[in-house]
Design a protein around this motif. Structure first.
Motif, short mmCIF file in Angstrom:
data_model
loop_
_atom_site.label_atom_id
_atom_site.label_comp_id
_atom_site.label_asym_id
_atom_site.label_seq_id
_atom_site.Cartn_x
_atom_site.Cartn_y
_atom_site.Cartn_z
N HIS A 206 7.32 -3.64 -0.66
CA HIS A 206 6.59 -3.45 0.59
C HIS A 206 5.87 -2.11 0.55
CE1 HIS A 206 7.93 -6.98 2.92
NE2 HIS A 206 8.99 -6.93 2.13
N SER A 207 5.11 -1.82 1.58
CA SER A 207 4.33 -0.57 1.60
C SER A 207 5.24 0.64 1.52
CB SER A 207 3.50 -0.50 2.88
OG SER A 207 4.36 -0.55 4.00
N ASN A 208 4.73 1.72 0.94
CA ASN A 208 5.41 3.01 0.97
C ASN A 208 6.79 3.00 0.32
OD1 ASN A 208 3.28 4.30 2.34
ND2 ASN A 208 3.99 3.53 4.30
N VAL A 209 6.83 2.53 -0.88
CA VAL A 209 8.04 2.58 -1.71
C VAL A 209 7.80 3.61 -2.82
CG1 VAL A 209 9.35 1.28 -3.45
CG2 VAL A 209 8.76 0.21 -1.25
N ILE B 258 13.24 -7.17 -4.45
CA ILE B 258 12.53 -6.81 -3.23
C ILE B 258 12.91 -5.39 -2.83
CG2 ILE B 258 12.22 -7.35 -0.78
CD1 ILE B 258 12.94 -10.27 -1.44
N ASN C 284 5.21 11.30 -1.81
CA ASN C 284 5.58 10.81 -0.49
C ASN C 284 6.57 11.71 0.24
OD1 ASN C 284 3.94 8.49 -0.68
ND2 ASN C 284 5.50 7.41 -1.86
N SER D 105 5.71 3.35 8.63
CA SER D 105 5.45 1.95 8.25
C SER D 105 5.82 1.02 9.39
CB SER D 105 6.31 1.55 7.04
OG SER D 105 5.62 1.77 5.83
N SER E 8 0.83 -1.20 0.00
CA SER E 8 0.00 0.00 0.00
C SER E 8 0.86 1.25 0.00
CB SER E 8 -0.91 0.00 1.22
OG SER E 8 -0.13 -0.02 2.38
N TYR F 133 5.73 -2.99 9.95
CA TYR F 133 5.46 -4.27 9.30
C TYR F 133 4.62 -5.18 10.22
CZ TYR F 133 8.91 -3.64 5.41
OH TYR F 133 9.60 -3.22 4.29
N PHE G 35 10.25 11.14 0.50
CA PHE G 35 10.68 10.79 1.86
C PHE G 35 11.53 11.86 2.50
CE2 PHE G 35 10.38 6.52 -0.35
CZ PHE G 35 9.03 6.38 -0.05
N CYS H 122 2.39 2.89 -2.29
CA CYS H 122 3.56 2.99 -3.17
C CYS H 122 3.28 3.96 -4.31
CB CYS H 122 3.92 1.62 -3.75
SG CYS H 122 4.56 0.47 -2.52
N VAL I 227 10.48 3.22 10.16
CA VAL I 227 10.03 1.91 9.68
C VAL I 227 10.45 0.84 10.68
CG1 VAL I 227 11.99 1.94 8.08
CG2 VAL I 227 10.27 0.18 7.84
N HIS J 149 12.13 -2.47 0.15
CA HIS J 149 11.51 -2.27 1.45
C HIS J 149 10.95 -0.85 1.61
CE1 HIS J 149 12.15 -6.08 3.46
NE2 HIS J 149 13.23 -6.20 2.72
N SER J 150 10.14 -0.69 2.62
CA SER J 150 9.45 0.59 2.86
C SER J 150 10.43 1.76 2.85
CB SER J 150 8.78 0.56 4.24
OG SER J 150 7.69 -0.31 4.24
N PHE J 151 10.04 2.81 2.14
CA PHE J 151 10.80 4.05 2.06
C PHE J 151 12.08 3.91 1.25
CE2 PHE J 151 8.65 4.38 6.34
CZ PHE J 151 7.51 4.96 5.80
N PHE K 105 1.09 2.67 7.50
CA PHE K 105 0.82 1.27 7.24
C PHE K 105 1.12 0.48 8.50
CE2 PHE K 105 2.59 -2.93 6.35
CZ PHE K 105 1.54 -3.52 5.66
#
Lengths: 339, 339, 339
Positions: free
Chosen positions: A155-158, A171, B157, C159, A138, C161, B175, A140, C177, A173-175, C141
């Motif tokens: 993951h969320s918020n990318v 992969i 963001n 965020s 979510s 997890y 960010f 992103c 995060v 990760h957030s941020f 999140f």
């Protein structure tokens, strides 16, 4: 999961009861009757006598040199076998069916693959391509014209800016932020003039990028992460850097613009690279190293200063500030004595 | 864009065909027939003989000392001319018409200027003011009472807390976070007591702030970034810091509370400033410098330790830990020899 | 707020008119007639003669040794009294009534306490528990199975997890995060094999975590922050680290995997800890220290190198690269002279 099936999946041979049910993985010391454990170093061999683990991953050699009578998963490389086992017990809620949350904003001209999951409030801009079985959390943002490969996990918020090219099984990760502007300004009499960053970012397959890590877009041409690159949290990759296959960066390290780093390097935490350098393959940097020149020979490099009690260090640091002077005195003394 | 018009926009004089169409900018070595290139240093002069570029930005001097017969854009400062040219080819999708995405949450009492773009899911709280032609990406948060100037660009963001004052033409990357609490706690017998941060942040015109960079609000009074300040990614600016006009910070540098930095300074990567210091104008810090005292003279300052092969460095580092002792021995020897 | 009531709340005794209205706090030099100020150090005693403050927090001793005739708030610890006063004047818009923004996505099986505020676009996944009077900003999140305690404050764009456990009165700033994957890979002939991170994160009460700070989940077992831990911005806490009660980290410091840090430690900015270390209680690290070995005695430790003008430092740094050699010469000279 039955022990026998798990063994097969991780390339280990069962000695014992392969029909027991395994529910997780834990350290030798705390594993319970349904969890497996592993022993990667002989130093821990004593813990075998008291573990309650359902089974232990270990080498033939360790098995033979211990009295351990429980279930064994014999492996040439227990640490690797453990790594392979972890994916069966990951509590992260993977999504395997096609789903686009109604609050997501997906451009009509985006190309969305099969069994793609797109979470709440995620924004997919024009002409984005998302490969099959990619899962996007979510919140992103995927900018115009960007391509995500297959089986990726965001993951969320990318945030991925426009015109970024990302491979398969990546992969984020957030941020994590991919493709923000490189830091480029030309000095002028009226102050700094922005150099718009016209390049992109090219990321290979099997790359993992940690939280709050930033990979900037190129000024002209792309910033490049080759296949299998792994970046921990808070890593900074400046514009037009390239990083070779399977090179791994620990947290808080950073690379200034246009530096080229080879394959199979490892970079510990808080290492800083100056710009426009060349680092060959198979180079390893210990924590806090300042890389201010090319490294053209494989090997291990350092410059971090080990700690001391502050009152001891303070004296040494003051002396360090006059080191050149002391060495001149030393050289004079040596000359005098040799005369 | 026609070459003649581009030349005019960047303050260069065309020698050659000013009617050709230019589609982009690229390095000398890779530019194609519709792209321009530039030569900023004489070292690259050989590449002129093989470039396919539509035109090259270069100085009168370089033009005259080369055999280059292609189209020329003559400029006293090719790097600056290149910087000015980049904005015409930026692939970033700028929005120039008034638009508020239906999923955005904009407080009825916010003041939104003309031709403002507000992306999906962005939240604009009470009494926020957004200047004309400012573009705010998706997923941003603008806290209560904050003011954004004209022609700003907030990428997706971004978080701006309450009561922050931001000037015109400011760029904030994904960010970036402006106005989070400074790190203030008073020790007590029951542990740390939070010092609520009652000040704000004041950001001038033409400031650019990178991804994952944080500028904290003041404890009492504001944290201040003056006009033209440029902060790269992962920079940390603590409460009540002030940074003078046109000072630029490379990535991963940070400033502790209440330090005042002058104008026209440059700070390389991973430089750390202690708190409550004064740094005058025109000071430059090389990478990884620890700034632990006032700097009252303009100039270049350093303390980063260059790398060595680990086995060599380890011996030096051990010696460093006893440097004071060695210097005492040296001083005794010198005295003995002089007696 | 009346001065008398404020005094009571912060444990100070009024000398003067306790019925005046107080509207804020400011430094001695700039406070106006409705603001209070404080004097924490005798060095500022001269400012008492010119301040316009409505009242000043000061010690009995300072009050008696000055000629100050304005309203006084007598306190044994003016800095602590000031800290306690700040919360009454915080401009941050706290939400005290139950509210879930219509654009939030809250799983039907989540457990939401009383007077909880959930901002726009925030996502709360399955089986999350949110304690009473917790305020969650917009764009956050909260992953599956995570628990947030009572009276927490999550600013916008945080965020967390899955399967993270957070205590009461915890504050998380934007882009913090919690629970992203620890950085774990096993080398193999086909490259790095991901070690899925099966543990979680356990965060105690009264913890505050700054912007862009990352606390990774454990590989097996949890990463742990005990009660009262304070982390500034851009801090990195790797998997399976544990940090003891009331330990505070300044910005840009980081801890590698499995290191255990005791209680009541303070860590200045840009300090780096290697993995698998033990640090006892009451240890303090100055800025940029490299912690590469256990610290088993309380005290202050350092290794940061103070800056010098670049031309001076360059000479010293070159000498440092041959320090071992120089010490060998020194030892030979000393031996020769002593013989």
């Amino acid at each position: 999961m039955l022990l026998g099936k798990l063994a097969q999946s991780i390339g280990a041979a069962v000695e014992g009861d392969d029909s027991i049910e395994i529910t997780g993985i834990a350290p030798l010391a705390t594993a319970n009757k349904t969890q497996i454990a592993f022993i990667a170093r002989k130093a821990f061999i004593d813990q075998l006598s008291t573990t309650s683990a359902a089974a232990v991953i270990l080498t033939r050699e360790v098995a033979d040199s211990s009295q351990y009578v429980g279930n064994k998963l014999i492996s040439d490389n227990p640490y690797l076998a453990y790594a392979k086992a972890t994916r069966f017990f990951d509590p992260f809620p993977s999504k395997t069916e096609a789903f686009i949350h109604p609050s997501a904003t997906v451009a009509p001209n985006a190309t969305i693959g099969e069994r793609v999951y797109i979470g709440a409030n995620t924004v997919i801009e024009d002409h984005v391509v998302v490969g099959d079985e990619t899962q996007i959390g979510s919140g992103c943002f995927i900018g115009q014209g960007t391509t995500l490969g297959k089986n990726c996990l965001l993951h969320s918020n990318v945030s991925v800016y426009h015109d970024v090219d990302i491979g398969d099984r990546v992969i984020l990760h957030s941020f994590a932020v991919i493709g923000a502007d490189g830091f480029g300004f030309a000095p002028s009499s009226e102050g700094w003039v922005k150099i718009h960053q016209l390049g992109g970012v090219s990321i290979g397959d099997d790359v993992e990028i940690g939280s709050a890590t930033a990979v900037d877009r190129g000024a002209l041409g792309d910033t490049v992460l080759e296949d299998g690159v792994k970046l921990d949290n808070h890593v900074h990759i400046a514009h037009n850097v390239s990083i070779g296959k399977n090179t791994a960066f620990a947290a808080m390290s950073g690379v200034a613009g246009s530096t080229k780093i080879g394959a199979n390097c490892t970079v510990a935490g808080m290492v800083g690279f100056a710009g426009h350098l060349t680092i060959v393959d198979n180079v390893h940097f210990t924590g806090k190293t300042m890389v201010s020149s090319d490294v053209l020979e494989p090997g291990v490099y350092s410059s971090g200063v080990p700690l001391q009690p502050a009152n001891v260090w303070r004296k040494n640091a003051i002396r360090l500030g006059k080191l050149d002077e002391y060495v001149r005195v030393l050289n004079r003394l040596a000359k005098k004595l040799n005369d």
